[in-house]
Structures are given as C-alpha cells and as structure tokens.
Design an enzyme around this catalytic site. Sequence first.
Site, mmCIF file in Angstrom:
data_model
loop_
_atom_site.group_PDB
_atom_site.id
_atom_site.type_symbol
_atom_site.label_atom_id
_atom_site.label_comp_id
_atom_site.label_asym_id
_atom_site.label_seq_id
_atom_site.Cartn_x
_atom_site.Cartn_y
_atom_site.Cartn_z
ATOM 1 N N GLY A 78 -13.225 -4.845 2.891
ATOM 2 C CA GLY A 78 -12.874 -5.885 1.574
ATOM 3 C C GLY A 78 -12.678 -5.252 0.393
ATOM 4 N N GLY A 79 -12.346 -3.951 0.429
ATOM 5 C CA GLY A 79 -11.840 -3.295 -0.854
ATOM 6 C C GLY A 79 -13.227 -2.481 -1.345
ATOM 7 C CE LYS A 115 -12.198 -7.704 9.820
ATOM 8 N NZ LYS A 115 -11.186 -7.006 10.434
ATOM 9 C CD GLU A 125 -10.915 -10.776 8.657
ATOM 10 O OE1 GLU A 125 -10.198 -10.588 9.328
ATOM 11 O OE2 GLU A 125 -10.868 -9.941 7.715
ATOM 12 N NE ARG A 166 -4.006 -2.518 1.473
ATOM 13 C CZ ARG A 166 -4.524 -3.229 2.376
ATOM 14 N NH1 ARG A 166 -4.830 -2.738 3.694
ATOM 15 N NH2 ARG A 166 -5.224 -4.128 2.040
ATOM 16 N NE ARG A 197 -8.643 -3.354 1.789
ATOM 17 C CZ ARG A 197 -8.840 -4.529 0.986
ATOM 18 N NH1 ARG A 197 -8.599 -4.439 0.008
ATOM 19 N NH2 ARG A 197 -9.366 -5.516 1.534
HETATM 20 P P1 13P Z 1 -10.496 -4.345 4.995
HETATM 21 O O1 13P Z 1 -11.665 -3.548 5.925
HETATM 22 O O2 13P Z 1 -9.526 -3.470 4.383
HETATM 23 O O3 13P Z 1 -11.115 -5.473 4.229
HETATM 24 O O4 13P Z 1 -9.509 -5.054 6.222
HETATM 25 C C1 13P Z 1 -10.078 -5.648 7.267
HETATM 26 C C2 13P Z 1 -9.250 -6.822 8.056
HETATM 27 O O5 13P Z 1 -8.788 -6.900 8.842
HETATM 28 C C3 13P Z 1 -8.722 -7.717 6.794
HETATM 29 O O6 13P Z 1 -8.094 -8.827 7.555
#
Ligand code: 13P
Length: 342
Positions: free
Chosen positions: A262-263, A219, A177, A33, A294
């Site tokens: 998630g983008g 998550k 997650e 990034r 993000r």
């Molecule tokens: P994002 O919200 O960018 O998807 O990241 C969450 C995260 O913790 C990824 O493991």
Amino acid sequence: MNEKILIETASRLFADDKGLLAMDESNPTCNKRFAKLGIPQTVEARRSYRELIITAPGLAESISGVILYDETIRQQKKDGTPFLKILADAGIIPGIKVDTGAKDLAAHPGEKVTEGLDGLRNRLNEYFQMGARFAKWRAVLIIGEGIPSRSCIEANAHALARYAALCQEAGLVPIVEPEVLMDGGHTLERCRVVTEEVLRNVFVQLNCQRVLLEGIVLKPNMVLPGLTCPTQESEDEVANTTMKSLWRTVPAAVPGIAFLSGGQSAELASARLNMMNHRFKTQLPWALAFSFARAIQQPALEIWRGEEASVKSAQQVLLHRARCNRAARRGEYTQAMEKIGL
Ligand code: 13P
C-alpha cells in the site's frame, strides 16, 4: 465447483512460509512508475522488467505465486521461452489480475467502484486454460470527510463477492482485495473503524454469493495511520490494532491473509508483518503472509532503471526483499538482515 482444487491451491500459496509477489500493475500504473525513473514506457521495457523479476535466480525459495497482468501472462523471455513456462519450471503458481480498474462511483464524489464483471466468466476460463490458478480483484476505499459511504462499501463488497464466486466456478482461487488507502491525514483509529466495516461487509457478501471461504485468499491493508497523520504509531501498535481488526472480522475458515503493502516503505512493511507473526502466529487461525508489489519491487526498480547492466544487482535486491518477507512470516526478520543484505 471443485472444492479440492481450490483448497489445494490456497494451501500451496501459503506453504513453507512463502508469500506472493504482485507484479500485475496495469500498463498505465507500470508506465507511471517507469516515468518517474526515466524508463521508457514501452511494451518492450515492461517485458524486460517482468523478465528480470521472473528469472531472478532462486525466487521460488521465498515466493509461492506471482500475480500477472494480461499483457505479461502472454509474454516471453527474450529467447522466446514463455513466462508461464519459466514459472511452471520453478514451481511458482501463476495468478492473474482480472479487474479492469477502480472507476468513479456515480453520485458519490471522491469514491471509487471497481469494474470488470462483464464477460468475466469467459476471461477466467481462458486464464485457467493458460495455466493460471488464482486471480486478483482490488477494491479501493478512500478515507475522507464522510467517506467511505455505506453505498461505496456495499457496492465494492458485492462486486468482490460476484468476482470471487465466478473465480471458484472456473477453478481459480480468488484473491479478495479490499484496500483501504493510506492516503490522507486520518488516524490509526479511523483506519481501524473503516477497515472493520469494510471487512464485515465483504464477508457478508461472500457468504451471500456462496463463496467457499476455505478457497479464498484475503488481501487486506494493514491498519495504519494516514500518510500525513502527525501521529505515526509504533510497529507494536500497528501489529496489535491490525490483529484486533482481523480477529473481529475474518472467519477462521479463511486459510490465509496476504497483506498488500500500500505504499509503506519496503522495510516497514517487513517489520510490521514480522511483528504480527512474532507476537501472534501461534494463536492465529489463518496464515499471515504477504502479497506485496511495491514493497518487494520498488528498490529493485530503482536500481534497474531500464539498464541491462543493472539487471543482476536489481535481481539481488528483489530476492533480498523476498527473503526478508519470508523471514517476517516466521517472525524471524531483523533489522540486521537489512544491514548485511542477507
Ligand atoms: P502494493 O503492495 O504496492 O500495495 O500492491 C499490491 C497490489 O497488488 C495492489 O493491488
């Protein structure tokens, strides 16, 4: 297992309509990034950036907990104050990413399994001693032709459950997650089917490993069409479909769900979370919150770009996103908030 500590931690993470800030990018992900924005990929640049986030004034008004990476949990502010002390003083609960990444699943081209169980008990005990009170493990499920396979779903669900049981033994609330990725041209409906299959398997495995459901945070991904799918459904449809999937698969004993972003764009992530809370909050057995990386950080990172002179404006943008998401937890986020930068 100290059930009381786990239940208390989970309830503090969801209190006052706050949410989680994921700032646990591994060094390779963080470097990627940074590289895109021409920021040096050094320990010092990563430390400065994490200092910017942790010291953003008033962060604790919207953020109950932050997820750290092993490098970051051991770091200090430029003046030597440990990051963990800054968080403790602000009343923000520190969490820690403990998986060691998604690796190719043998004999399953194009699929991943998350590693990190070896030696995990000792690492969790060390993090608890340091002050961490929750942990994170991310499983990755990719939608494609014929995938995810049953074996990939089961392998990841099993690892998530083994991790979750070890966390609870150590007094840490596990963030569970299972991320169904947005990449690809699949439809919203395909994402729904896969997400439901994944969540069903995850809860079978959690029960099998005797995980206390009252002491976890789920998550998941929102149920979304693939990024390159020609049909992109409205916020309404995304909210309805996501809720339908969660209702079918997530036991009421789970205290809260904190979505990953998630983008998605930062604004869409807020708008979709808002729609779910606006329409369903009063009918839900669990809190519906956020654990975005993000969708909270990216706009701030793009302003900072490694420049000391941009720290304050980057912090403002970060705080703005955190506030928007807190409003979304209440179902009170509006587009107008974006225009006037409240
Ligand atoms: P994002 O919200 O960018 O998807 O990241 C969450 C995260 O913790 C990824 O493991």
